[in-house]
Enzyme design. Structure first.
Site: not given
Length: 331
Positions: A105, A308
């Site tokens: 991320d 994610h």
């Protein structure tokens, strides 16, 4: 729940940084694990255990603004010059010449910048979900504004004051209930599913993220939680103490980072690995298309069935790939 090593501290780049270390100090180059938003070094608990047990020295810092690390007040203290400088200072204090930097991320954006800004300190780079891309031709905030509108959460993060921050600060458990879940099957995807970093996102996604968190009710969320109750408590307890402003300030420097990077050569000249997640809807595998043009020594690996939070959703697969690539390229 996997226990973390005891936190240790260094003075680096004007701040006190906390980090967690395991594995033999004689192993070189060590692996530095860099978390994203809203995460902490604890997000790497599975990899810290697996890599250290494989004989690899591993270090996971709470980065600037997070966890047990300092949270300076000025927004400009969170630009990429500071964030990469913190990691160089960490190496200096630990007397490490070079390291392999692994980032997920927002941590991915930081680690891809390391060989551009500090090439002599980087042995290799691994991006998890976050690809390396060329410098955009215009300010990225303007791109987000034009593509997604004023309600797009990264655009909202640019507003002065802490109004948006306080949505999260006053709903800490709600935030992690919403974030830390496996993605819904595509056919059943719900518009309440929160997005994350914002690069590569489909324009059909609802990116009014603060408002979604404000209205979120876990009782109506069919998605499967990633965290146990004990693991979620670590995140909730940490962010209840620190708030979210430090991490949001990373977003508030996106225009500044763009403005100050015009002279950088964006070619990555170290061995690199890109780990992609099949079901990440905001950082999809397609976001890494064409990376080879500016990352010549690149291996790609797809984690199927993951959303994610890849290193927490598929911890064994991510750890196994990191160990395999590290031993193949650096032994």
């Amino acid at each position: 729940m996997i226990e973390m090593p005891a936190p240790q501290f260094v003075q680096t780049n004007g701040i006190r940084m906390g980090y967690y270390e395991a594995g033999p100090k004689s192993d070189a180059p060590p692996v530095i694990l860099c978390h994203g938003w809203p995460e902490i070094a604890f997000s790497w608990r599975h990899q810290i255990k697996a890599l250290s047990e494989a004989g690899i020295r591993v270090i996971a810092p709470d980065q600037r603004g997070y966890g047990v690390t300092d949270r300076p007040d000025p927004v400009e203290a969170y630009d990429l010059e500071h964030l990469t400088g913190d990691l160089v200072g960490l190496l200096d204090q630990l007397r490490i010449e070079k390291a392999i930097f692994v980032g997920h991320d927002w941590g991915g954006f930081v680690v891809w910048q390391m060989p551009l800004r500090h090439p002599t300190r980087v042995a290799g780079v691994v991006g998890i979900n976050t690809p390396h891309t060329a410098r955009p031709p215009v300010d990225p905030i303007e791109l987000f504004r034009k593509r997604f509108g004023e309600q797009m959460y990264i655009v909202q993060f640019q507003k002065p004051g802490h109004e948006v921050d306080n949505i999260f600060n006053s709903r800490v458990e709600q935030t992690f209930d919403a974030f830390m879940r496996k993605p819904a099957p595509r056919a059943d995807a719900t518009p309440t599913e929160p997005p994350t970093a914002g690069v590569g996102a489909s324009p059909t996604l609802n990116l009014a993220f603060p408002q979604m968190i404000a209205n979120y009710d876990a009782r109506h969320d069919p998605r499967t939680p990633i965290l146990s109750a004990e693991e979620k408590k670590v995140f909730v307890d940490t962010f209840s103490k620190t708030g979210f402003t430090g991490g949001i300030n990373w977003y508030r420097n996106m225009s500044r980072n763009w403005q100050r990077s015009a002279e950088l050569d964006y070619t990555i000249r170290v061995p690199s690995l890109m780990i992609m997640a099949e079901n990440d809807r905001v950082l999809p595998p397609s976001a890494a298309d064409g990376m080879e043009k500016i990352v010549p020594d690149l291996e790609k690996y797809l984690v199927r069935g993951s959303g994610h939070w890849t290193q927490q959703e598929k911890p064994d697969e991510v750890s196994d790939k990191l160990i395999e690539w590290r031993k193949k390229r650096f032994r």
